[in-house]
Design a protein around this motif. Structure first.
Motif, short mmCIF file in Angstrom:
data_model
loop_
_atom_site.label_atom_id
_atom_site.label_comp_id
_atom_site.label_asym_id
_atom_site.label_seq_id
_atom_site.Cartn_x
_atom_site.Cartn_y
_atom_site.Cartn_z
N GLU A 25 0.82 -1.21 0.00
CA GLU A 25 0.00 0.00 0.00
C GLU A 25 0.85 1.27 0.00
OE1 GLU A 25 -3.41 0.21 -0.08
OE2 GLU A 25 -3.44 -1.97 -0.37
N ALA A 26 2.18 1.11 0.08
CA ALA A 26 3.07 2.27 0.14
C ALA A 26 3.10 3.01 -1.19
CB ALA A 26 4.48 1.81 0.52
N LEU A 205 0.86 2.14 -9.25
CA LEU A 205 -0.34 2.85 -8.81
C LEU A 205 -0.55 2.47 -7.36
CD1 LEU A 205 -2.89 2.42 -11.76
CD2 LEU A 205 -1.41 4.37 -11.26
N THR A 206 -0.48 3.40 -6.47
CA THR A 206 -0.48 3.11 -5.03
C THR A 206 -1.65 2.21 -4.65
OG1 THR A 206 0.54 5.25 -4.62
CG2 THR A 206 -0.42 4.11 -2.72
N GLY A 207 -1.32 1.02 -4.14
CA GLY A 207 -2.32 0.07 -3.66
C GLY A 207 -2.95 -0.79 -4.73
N SER A 208 -2.58 -0.61 -6.00
CA SER A 208 -3.18 -1.39 -7.08
C SER A 208 -2.44 -2.71 -7.23
CB SER A 208 -3.14 -0.61 -8.40
OG SER A 208 -3.78 -1.35 -9.43
N THR A 209 -2.80 -3.68 -6.40
CA THR A 209 -2.07 -4.94 -6.36
C THR A 209 -2.38 -5.87 -7.52
OG1 THR A 209 -3.76 -5.76 -4.82
CG2 THR A 209 -1.72 -4.90 -3.86
N ARG A 210 -3.20 -5.43 -8.46
CA ARG A 210 -3.38 -6.19 -9.69
C ARG A 210 -2.11 -6.10 -10.55
NH1 ARG A 210 -4.23 -3.12 -14.19
NH2 ARG A 210 -4.37 -0.88 -13.80
N MET A 211 -1.21 -5.19 -10.18
CA MET A 211 -0.01 -4.97 -10.99
C MET A 211 1.15 -5.86 -10.52
SD MET A 211 -0.41 -0.88 -11.77
CE MET A 211 0.65 -0.92 -13.23
#
Length: 312
Positions: A25-26, A205-211
């Motif tokens: 989330e950083a 992209l902050t918090g975009s864990t699909r990446m």
């Protein structure tokens, strides 16, 4: 091996890191001005971050190997492999499971993917499903999950309640549990018997864990399913000898595999494949000069392992 349920561990203060404090989330300083960059430069930033993912997965290879061998042991005792997760994690699990039957010729029930919210969640977000611990348990029960099976609980954060509820249920049964997350010392790393934790860090992209986290998850799942299928005899060398000839592309692939393995010309390989019904039987018929029924018998005696059936 962890002791107690995830709920008890959370109550005791373990695994309670606030979501905003997680590495996934950083804010990534490399992409702090992403919207101001020319398109090519923006893509270079994304690509540079993606290159970090392979190294994060490489650091987890010993744990992945441990998981593979443990899953294989379960499957050899007639167990199954389940992937379970919510959102991107669940979708990636369903994807990997759905590709096993056509690639390796295994029954659809051998590798199963379960996503919070059901199949509709593959296309549409089902709000709140990932926050329901009991739903994870209920979905495993509905799938007939048993003590002899293996469960891979998937969550980038490692703390999704839906997944943790399923992990605790599986452990209580005595099933094999594997926690796949991208946050070191996460709740699932503590809850599962085996932890696989590629530390992918801050997203572009902050918090975009699909990446980055999603890419790492896909890489690990590819390794798990492929290595398990290799170890259980569904691969010969690096050929997909169990490929299912369900469309023109797969028929062509099967013919090319047979040609490469036997030295037969394409037309001869095509005729033999039609007679044999499968690549494995065709190889046995050609190399051992036997009939289809004999080839099928040898394969059955070798639990489908072509190398064993050939006496190698």
């Amino acid at each position: 091996m962890a002791i107690g349920t995830t709920q008890e561990r959370l109550a005791s203060g373990k695994g309670t890191t606030a979501l905003g404090e997680l590495a996934t989330e950083a804010r990534n300083p490399a992409s702090a001005k992403l919207d101001e960059l020319p398109t090519l430069d923006m893509l270079r930033v994304i690509n540079a971050a993606d290159r970090e993912v392979a190294e994060a997965v490489a650091a987890e290879l010993p744990n992945i190997a441990t998981a593979v061998d443990a899953i294989v042991a379960r499957i050899r005792r007639r167990g199954r492999l389940f992937y379970l997760g919510a959102g991107t994690s669940g979708r990636l699990g369903v994807l990997d499971a759905s590709e096993c039957p056509p690639t390796f010729g295994v029954p659809g029930e051998l590798v199963q993917g379960i996503i919070a919210g059901g199949d509709v969640a593959l296309r549409t977000s089902v709000e709140g499903a990932e926050d329901d611990r009991l739903l994870g348990t209920a979905d495993l029960k509905a799938a007939g999950f048993s003590a002899r099976d293996a469960l891979v609980g998937i969550a980038a954060s490692g703390r999704t309640p839906y997944m943790l509820g399923a992990i605790d249920y599986a452990r209580a049964l005595g099933a094999l549990t594997i926690g796949l997350s991208c946050v070191p010392k996460s709740a699932v790393a503590s809850a599962a018997e085996i932890a696989i934790t590629p530390a992918t860090g801050a997203e572009i992209l902050t918090g975009s864990t699909r990446m980055k986290a999603g890419t790492a998850t896909k890489l690990v799942l590819n390794m798990l399913s492929t290595a398990v299928m290799v170890r259980t005899g569904h691969v010969y060398g690096n050929w997909m000898v169990n490929v299912q000839m369900t469309n023109a592309k797969l028929v062509d692939r099967a013919e090319r595999i047979l040609s490469a393995m036997t030295g037969l010309q394409k037309d001869d390989a095509e005729r033999l494949l039609q007679k044999a019904g499968s690549v494995k039987c065709a190889v046995l018929m050609h190399k051992l000069k036997i009939e289809r029924s004999q080839a099928e018998g040898r394969l059955a005696a070798a639990d489908g392992d072509l190398r064993k059936a050939l006496g190698e």
